[in-house]
Write a protein that holds these residues in place. Structure first.
Motif, PDB file in Angstrom:
ATOM      1  N   PRO A  15       0.810  -1.221   0.000  1.00  0.00           N
ATOM      2  CA  PRO A  15       0.000   0.000   0.000  1.00  0.00           C
ATOM      3  C   PRO A  15       0.841   1.266   0.000  1.00  0.00           C
ATOM      4  CG  PRO A  15      -0.818  -1.587   1.595  1.00  0.00           C
ATOM      5  CD  PRO A  15       0.497  -2.100   1.119  1.00  0.00           C
ATOM      6  N   SER A  16       2.053   1.204   0.577  1.00  0.00           N
ATOM      7  CA  SER A  16       2.878   2.396   0.695  1.00  0.00           C
ATOM      8  C   SER A  16       3.748   2.653  -0.531  1.00  0.00           C
ATOM      9  CB  SER A  16       3.792   2.270   1.925  1.00  0.00           C
ATOM     10  OG  SER A  16       4.621   1.134   1.823  1.00  0.00           O
ATOM     11  N   ALA A  17       3.705   1.743  -1.523  1.00  0.00           N
ATOM     12  CA  ALA A  17       4.534   1.931  -2.710  1.00  0.00           C
ATOM     13  C   ALA A  17       4.102   3.187  -3.443  1.00  0.00           C
ATOM     14  CB  ALA A  17       4.420   0.713  -3.628  1.00  0.00           C
ATOM     15  N   SER A  18       5.069   4.016  -3.820  1.00  0.00           N
ATOM     16  CA  SER A  18       4.759   5.260  -4.515  1.00  0.00           C
ATOM     17  C   SER A  18       4.225   4.948  -5.904  1.00  0.00           C
ATOM     18  CB  SER A  18       6.010   6.133  -4.618  1.00  0.00           C
ATOM     19  OG  SER A  18       7.045   5.442  -5.282  1.00  0.00           O
ATOM     20  N   PRO A  19       3.397   5.826  -6.481  1.00  0.00           N
ATOM     21  CA  PRO A  19       2.784   5.547  -7.782  1.00  0.00           C
ATOM     22  C   PRO A  19       3.796   5.223  -8.877  1.00  0.00           C
ATOM     23  CG  PRO A  19       1.736   7.436  -6.745  1.00  0.00           C
ATOM     24  CD  PRO A  19       2.926   7.087  -5.896  1.00  0.00           C
ATOM     25  N   ASP A  20       4.952   5.891  -8.867  1.00  0.00           N
ATOM     26  CA  ASP A  20       5.940   5.649  -9.919  1.00  0.00           C
ATOM     27  C   ASP A  20       6.737   4.371  -9.689  1.00  0.00           C
ATOM     28  OD1 ASP A  20       7.132   6.784  -7.677  1.00  0.00           O
ATOM     29  OD2 ASP A  20       8.842   7.527  -8.843  1.00  0.00           O
ATOM     30  N   ARG A  21       6.530   3.725  -8.534  1.00  0.00           N
ATOM     31  CA  ARG A  21       7.245   2.481  -8.241  1.00  0.00           C
ATOM     32  C   ARG A  21       6.284   1.317  -8.021  1.00  0.00           C
ATOM     33  NH1 ARG A  21      12.566   2.882  -6.431  1.00  0.00           N
ATOM     34  NH2 ARG A  21      12.267   1.188  -4.958  1.00  0.00           N
ATOM     35  N   ARG A  22       5.030   1.512  -8.432  1.00  0.00           N
ATOM     36  CA  ARG A  22       4.061   0.433  -8.262  1.00  0.00           C
ATOM     37  C   ARG A  22       4.498  -0.796  -9.056  1.00  0.00           C
ATOM     38  NH1 ARG A  22       0.016   0.328  -4.379  1.00  0.00           N
ATOM     39  NH2 ARG A  22      -0.547   2.460  -3.908  1.00  0.00           N
ATOM     40  N   PRO A  23       4.567  -1.949  -8.413  1.00  0.00           N
ATOM     41  CA  PRO A  23       5.002  -3.144  -9.133  1.00  0.00           C
ATOM     42  C   PRO A  23       3.898  -3.701 -10.014  1.00  0.00           C
ATOM     43  CG  PRO A  23       4.379  -3.738  -6.925  1.00  0.00           C
ATOM     44  CD  PRO A  23       4.262  -2.226  -7.020  1.00  0.00           C
ATOM     45  N   THR A  24       4.286  -4.456 -11.023  1.00  0.00           N
ATOM     46  CA  THR A  24       3.298  -5.220 -11.755  1.00  0.00           C
ATOM     47  C   THR A  24       2.847  -6.352 -10.852  1.00  0.00           C
ATOM     48  OG1 THR A  24       4.961  -6.696 -12.682  1.00  0.00           O
ATOM     49  CG2 THR A  24       4.468  -4.692 -13.935  1.00  0.00           C
ATOM     50  N   ALA A  25       1.659  -6.840 -11.088  1.00  0.00           N
ATOM     51  CA  ALA A  25       1.124  -7.901 -10.228  1.00  0.00           C
ATOM     52  C   ALA A  25       1.840  -9.220 -10.465  1.00  0.00           C
ATOM     53  CB  ALA A  25      -0.375  -8.061 -10.475  1.00  0.00           C
ATOM     54  N   LEU A  26       2.509  -9.346 -11.608  1.00  0.00           N
ATOM     55  CA  LEU A  26       3.071 -10.633 -11.978  1.00  0.00           C
ATOM     56  C   LEU A  26       4.202 -11.076 -11.062  1.00  0.00           C
ATOM     57  CD1 LEU A  26       3.147 -12.998 -13.908  1.00  0.00           C
ATOM     58  CD2 LEU A  26       4.690 -11.677 -15.382  1.00  0.00           C
ATOM     59  N   LEU A  27       5.204 -10.210 -10.862  1.00  0.00           N
ATOM     60  CA  LEU A  27       6.389 -10.643 -10.123  1.00  0.00           C
ATOM     61  C   LEU A  27       6.083 -11.008  -8.666  1.00  0.00           C
ATOM     62  CD1 LEU A  27       9.330 -11.258 -10.425  1.00  0.00           C
ATOM     63  CD2 LEU A  27       9.879  -8.876  -9.896  1.00  0.00           C
ATOM     64  N   PRO A  28       5.399 -10.161  -7.889  1.00  0.00           N
ATOM     65  CA  PRO A  28       5.082 -10.579  -6.510  1.00  0.00           C
ATOM     66  C   PRO A  28       4.238 -11.847  -6.457  1.00  0.00           C
ATOM     67  CG  PRO A  28       4.731  -8.224  -6.773  1.00  0.00           C
ATOM     68  CD  PRO A  28       4.942  -8.781  -8.147  1.00  0.00           C
ATOM     69  N   SER A  29       3.323 -11.998  -7.424  1.00  0.00           N
ATOM     70  CA  SER A  29       2.461 -13.182  -7.419  1.00  0.00           C
ATOM     71  C   SER A  29       3.231 -14.450  -7.764  1.00  0.00           C
ATOM     72  CB  SER A  29       1.299 -13.001  -8.406  1.00  0.00           C
ATOM     73  OG  SER A  29       1.767 -12.897  -9.743  1.00  0.00           O
ATOM     74  N   LEU A  30       4.402 -14.305  -8.403  1.00  0.00           N
ATOM     75  CA  LEU A  30       5.253 -15.459  -8.673  1.00  0.00           C
ATOM     76  C   LEU A  30       6.205 -15.753  -7.521  1.00  0.00           C
ATOM     77  CD1 LEU A  30       6.221 -14.849 -12.426  1.00  0.00           C
ATOM     78  CD2 LEU A  30       4.646 -16.578 -11.536  1.00  0.00           C
TER      79      LEU A  30
END
Length: 306
Positions: A218-233
């Motif tokens: 939730p605290s990730a800044s908008p310009d550093r928002r991760p794609t859903a793919l990598l964390p989900s893997l």
């Protein structure tokens, strides 16, 4: 084996060098969670973490030397390969080195490192054998991540942490602490075995941590928002490492299977750190951390991490 090689192996066993690859990721995941790029402060935090981790390993065996003489006579101290005085001296020297390295990253980092060192010594010298043991170790690992966040978010010129940086890292620190709590709780049974409930509880915690780490912070800044793919893997990869071993330890709570579950939990720290970095929007850091996994496996085949 030559005398010098034998002495080197004894120190490698005492310091649990096979677990060292699980340490740098604390600072790197902390930097990512704080929204900071790894820099000089991060390197100081990594050096401090390594020293304080090894200080804890040496102090652990010094404090447990009488118990190990009865239950683990092959360990370096009871076998006489390393003297208690040498182990205690090494622990004190490594603690001092860890604090000195943290001080290079600024006063806020030194404050966190001091709290971390105090927690490590309190755990080894008494709290380890109390009900507060797992929570104390979890606190130490969470503080290690916050050390990386604080050191990375500190402005060198001002010597103060950027507002909000370490605070943003708290959710990641809590997830890493929860994982550490589970591993430590299981480790309390690795000598005698006999616990089915503890590995099952640790498995439940592991799955909960993986679920929490699978999405964007939730605290990730908008310009550093991760794609859903990598964390989900990466989150399932983290959970898969200890899950099977924990299930085996629950079905057959023997000392050997319990010890294997603990080793798996220690190795799983690396993919968890990678998942936390990816969750915070630092895919490069996450992929770099995954490169430590083969090193951890190779070292574990030579020196036990527990």
């Amino acid at each position: 084996m030559t005398r010098r090689a034998g002495r080197a192996r004894a120190w490698a066993e005492l310091l649990r060098v096979s677990a060292l690859p699980s340490v740098p990721g604390d600072a790197l995941a902390g930097a990512a969670a704080a929204g900071a790029r790894p820099g000089r402060g991060t390197l100081s935090a990594i050096g401090s973490s390594l020293c304080l981790y090894e200080a804890g390993m040496a102090l652990n065996d010094w404090a447990d030397r009488a118990e190990d003489a009865a239950e683990r006579p092959h360990r370096p101290l009871p076998s006489g390969r390393i003297t208690p005085t040498a182990a205690l001296t090494a622990s004190a020297a490594l603690t001092a080195a860890g604090l000195a390295l943290a001080a290079r990253a600024g006063r806020p980092a030194l404050t966190v490192a001091t709290a971390l060192a105090t927690t490590v010594w309190a755990y080894d010298l008494g709290l380890k054998h109390t009900p507060a043991g797992p929570a104390t170790m979890a606190t130490a690992r969470a503080l290690d991540l916050l050390l990386g966040a604080t050191a990375s978010a500190t402005t060198p010129a001002a010597g103060a942490a950027r507002p909000g940086g370490p605070v943003r890292a708290l959710p990641s620190a809590l997830l890493l602490g929860a994982h550490t709590y589970a591993v430590t709780a299981v480790s309390r049974h690795e000598t005698h075995g006999g616990s089915t409930r503890t590995p099952l509880a640790a498995l439940a915690i592991t799955l909960a941590v993986a679920a929490a780490a699978s999405g964007a912070a939730p605290s990730a800044s908008p310009d550093r928002r991760p794609t859903a793919l990598l964390p989900s893997l990466l989150a399932p990869a983290y959970a898969r490492t200890p899950a099977t071993l924990l299930l085996h330890a629950a079905l057959n709570p023997s000392p050997a299977l319990t010890e294997r579950a603990v080793g798996g939990g220690i190795r799983a720290t690396i993919p968890l750190q990678a998942a936390l970095a990816a969750r915070a929007g630092s895919p490069g850091t996450a992929l770099a951390l995954l490169g430590l996994v083969p090193a951890a496996r190779a070292l574990a085949r030579k020196v036990s991490p527990t």
